[in-house]
Design a protein around this motif. Structure first.
Motif, PDB file in Angstrom:
ATOM      1  N   ALA A   1     -15.122 -31.032 -42.458  1.00  0.00           N
ATOM      2  CA  ALA A   1     -13.844 -30.475 -42.892  1.00  0.00           C
ATOM      3  C   ALA A   1     -13.062 -31.587 -43.566  1.00  0.00           C
ATOM      4  CB  ALA A   1     -13.052 -29.932 -41.705  1.00  0.00           C
ATOM      5  N   ILE A   2     -12.383 -31.247 -44.654  1.00  0.00           N
ATOM      6  CA  ILE A   2     -11.546 -32.226 -45.340  1.00  0.00           C
ATOM      7  C   ILE A   2     -10.138 -31.671 -45.482  1.00  0.00           C
ATOM      8  CG2 ILE A   2     -13.502 -33.190 -46.604  1.00  0.00           C
ATOM      9  CD1 ILE A   2     -12.492 -31.685 -49.098  1.00  0.00           C
ATOM     10  N   THR A   3      -9.164 -32.565 -45.479  1.00  0.00           N
ATOM     11  CA  THR A   3      -7.802 -32.130 -45.772  1.00  0.00           C
ATOM     12  C   THR A   3      -7.374 -32.701 -47.117  1.00  0.00           C
ATOM     13  OG1 THR A   3      -6.640 -34.003 -44.724  1.00  0.00           O
ATOM     14  CG2 THR A   3      -7.230 -32.119 -43.316  1.00  0.00           C
TER      15      THR A   3
ATOM     16  N   VAL B   1      -6.564 -29.869 -37.403  1.00  0.00           N
ATOM     17  CA  VAL B   1      -7.535 -30.117 -36.336  1.00  0.00           C
ATOM     18  C   VAL B   1      -7.991 -28.802 -35.719  1.00  0.00           C
ATOM     19  CG1 VAL B   1      -7.851 -31.107 -34.039  1.00  0.00           C
ATOM     20  CG2 VAL B   1      -6.720 -32.448 -35.828  1.00  0.00           C
ATOM     21  N   ALA B   2      -7.046 -27.915 -35.436  1.00  0.00           N
ATOM     22  CA  ALA B   2      -7.383 -26.631 -34.828  1.00  0.00           C
ATOM     23  C   ALA B   2      -8.295 -25.808 -35.742  1.00  0.00           C
ATOM     24  CB  ALA B   2      -6.113 -25.852 -34.509  1.00  0.00           C
ATOM     25  N   THR B   3      -8.012 -25.830 -37.035  1.00  0.00           N
ATOM     26  CA  THR B   3      -8.833 -25.093 -38.000  1.00  0.00           C
ATOM     27  C   THR B   3     -10.246 -25.668 -38.067  1.00  0.00           C
ATOM     28  OG1 THR B   3      -6.879 -24.547 -39.315  1.00  0.00           O
ATOM     29  CG2 THR B   3      -9.013 -24.348 -40.401  1.00  0.00           C
ATOM     30  N   THR B   4     -10.343 -26.983 -38.038  1.00  0.00           N
ATOM     31  CA  THR B   4     -11.659 -27.635 -38.044  1.00  0.00           C
ATOM     32  C   THR B   4     -12.489 -27.183 -36.857  1.00  0.00           C
ATOM     33  OG1 THR B   4     -10.792 -29.596 -39.172  1.00  0.00           O
ATOM     34  CG2 THR B   4     -12.853 -29.859 -37.935  1.00  0.00           C
TER      35      THR B   4
ATOM     36  N   LYS C   1     -23.495 -32.855 -35.865  1.00  0.00           N
ATOM     37  CA  LYS C   1     -22.145 -33.372 -35.673  1.00  0.00           C
ATOM     38  C   LYS C   1     -21.162 -32.650 -36.583  1.00  0.00           C
ATOM     39  CE  LYS C   1     -23.596 -36.500 -32.781  1.00  0.00           C
ATOM     40  NZ  LYS C   1     -23.313 -36.342 -31.314  1.00  0.00           N
ATOM     41  N   ARG C   2     -19.905 -32.591 -36.128  1.00  0.00           N
ATOM     42  CA  ARG C   2     -18.819 -31.983 -36.890  1.00  0.00           C
ATOM     43  C   ARG C   2     -17.767 -33.046 -37.159  1.00  0.00           C
ATOM     44  NH1 ARG C   2     -19.629 -28.176 -32.628  1.00  0.00           N
ATOM     45  NH2 ARG C   2     -19.149 -30.043 -31.398  1.00  0.00           N
ATOM     46  N   ALA C   3     -17.387 -33.215 -38.429  1.00  0.00           N
ATOM     47  CA  ALA C   3     -16.463 -34.286 -38.812  1.00  0.00           C
ATOM     48  C   ALA C   3     -15.237 -33.726 -39.512  1.00  0.00           C
ATOM     49  CB  ALA C   3     -17.166 -35.287 -39.725  1.00  0.00           C
ATOM     50  N   LEU C   4     -14.114 -34.401 -39.322  1.00  0.00           N
ATOM     51  CA  LEU C   4     -12.892 -34.139 -40.070  1.00  0.00           C
ATOM     52  C   LEU C   4     -12.500 -35.422 -40.783  1.00  0.00           C
ATOM     53  CD1 LEU C   4     -10.287 -32.647 -40.903  1.00  0.00           C
ATOM     54  CD2 LEU C   4      -9.322 -33.288 -38.671  1.00  0.00           C
TER      55      LEU C   4
ATOM     56  N   LEU D   1     -15.775 -25.049 -37.623  1.00  0.00           N
ATOM     57  CA  LEU D   1     -17.024 -25.803 -37.484  1.00  0.00           C
ATOM     58  C   LEU D   1     -17.621 -25.701 -36.088  1.00  0.00           C
ATOM     59  CD1 LEU D   1     -16.318 -29.097 -39.499  1.00  0.00           C
ATOM     60  CD2 LEU D   1     -17.190 -26.894 -40.315  1.00  0.00           C
ATOM     61  N   GLY D   2     -16.850 -25.173 -35.151  1.00  0.00           N
ATOM     62  CA  GLY D   2     -17.369 -25.020 -33.799  1.00  0.00           C
ATOM     63  C   GLY D   2     -17.168 -26.219 -32.907  1.00  0.00           C
ATOM     64  N   GLY D   3     -16.369 -27.177 -33.351  1.00  0.00           N
ATOM     65  CA  GLY D   3     -16.098 -28.367 -32.557  1.00  0.00           C
ATOM     66  C   GLY D   3     -15.716 -29.526 -33.460  1.00  0.00           C
ATOM     67  N   LEU D   4     -15.535 -30.692 -32.843  1.00  0.00           N
ATOM     68  CA  LEU D   4     -15.160 -31.897 -33.591  1.00  0.00           C
ATOM     69  C   LEU D   4     -15.719 -33.122 -32.879  1.00  0.00           C
ATOM     70  CD1 LEU D   4     -13.609 -33.337 -35.838  1.00  0.00           C
ATOM     71  CD2 LEU D   4     -11.563 -33.237 -34.405  1.00  0.00           C
TER      72      LEU D   4
END
Length: 251
Positions: free
Chosen positions: A38-40, A79-82, A11-14, A86-89
């Motif tokens: 990914a974190i902001t 969001v776009a960078t994540t 899984k890919r998380a923001l 990461l290959g998705g969200l």
């Protein structure tokens, strides 16, 4: 002997606003459960990169993205960078938020009101809107609200409480809109949690503890565990609702 895969493996998380405090604990817990994260952050670049390094040490991908949660352009870019890195969200955690300045409504500045609305409400909506273009079937959207959206027993937090209450309606409506995609949408509502913003030994801690059934502040990990449950396969039939983690403040 084979080992079981981690519950969030692949899984890919923001997680927004995750350089420290509750957000950092959430990001680390999701990574421990197998997710790339990914974190902001807005200003705490050093803390954000240190957390990303800690996540990478677990064998996960991690990126730290500078983004002001009040900026429509910044949240869309995050969001776009994540997705690109990461290959998705699959999992969005809307954690970024600001508190008020303690003013009563009669004395509260327009600047502070705008900041509360822009970060705590508009930022959540716009981040979610951007993420929905990428979150697949079975994805997760989790927002951090507050036990103050249910009950406000003291003054000085009225506008803040109103912004967190707004997330209740957004949560229920969005759950209806994306349910056909098997995307779940839920809130976690913390009570007093020991953080830099609200330390357990701070000036308001004694009055806060007086209303807690458990008699003590919670830890950031307590919120992270609730988020991780909602992000995992065990919560696939939980949507449009909330988990209150407040030590019995509102009982």
């Amino acid at each position: 002997m084979t080992t079981s895969p981690l519950r969030l493996s692949g899984k890919r998380a923001l997680v927004t606003g995750a350089a420290r405090g509750i957000g950092a604990a959430i990001a680390l817990k999701l990574a421990e459960d197998g997710a790339d994260v990914a974190i902001t952050y807005e200003k705490s670049a050093e803390k954000a990169e240190a957390l990303a390094t800690e996540i990478r040490a677990l064998g996960r991908k991690a990126i730290a993205i500078q983004a002001d949660a009040a900026s429509p352009e910044a949240v869309k870019t995050a969001v776009a960078t994540t997705v690109s890195e990461l290959g998705g969200l699959d999992i969005l955690v809307n954690n970024a938020g600001v508190g008020g300045d303690g003013s009563l409504v009669a004395d509260q500045s327009l600047e502070n009101i705008d900041q509360l609305l822009n970060v705590n409400v508009r930022g959540v909506i716009l981040t979610t809107q951007a993420a929905l273009a990428h979150i697949p079937e079975g994805g997760r959207i989790i927002s951090i609200a507050s036990c103050l959206s249910d009950r406000v027993s003291f003054g000085g937090v009225t506008v803040y409480s109103a912004t967190k209450s707004a997330l209740e309606g957004f949560n229920r409506g969005l759950a209806r809109e994306v349910g056909s995609r098997q995307i779940t949408v839920n809130l976690v509502k913390p009570g007093p949690i020991d953080t830099d913003m609200n330390p357990a030994d701070g000036p308001y801690s004694e009055s806060a503890r007086a209303v807690l059934a458990l008699g003590h502040y919670g830890e950031t990990r307590d919120i992270a565990e609730a988020v991780a449950f909602l992000a995992g396969p065990e919560a696939k039939y939980v949507t449009g609702t909330s988990i209150v983690v407040d030590g019995g403040a509102n009982t």
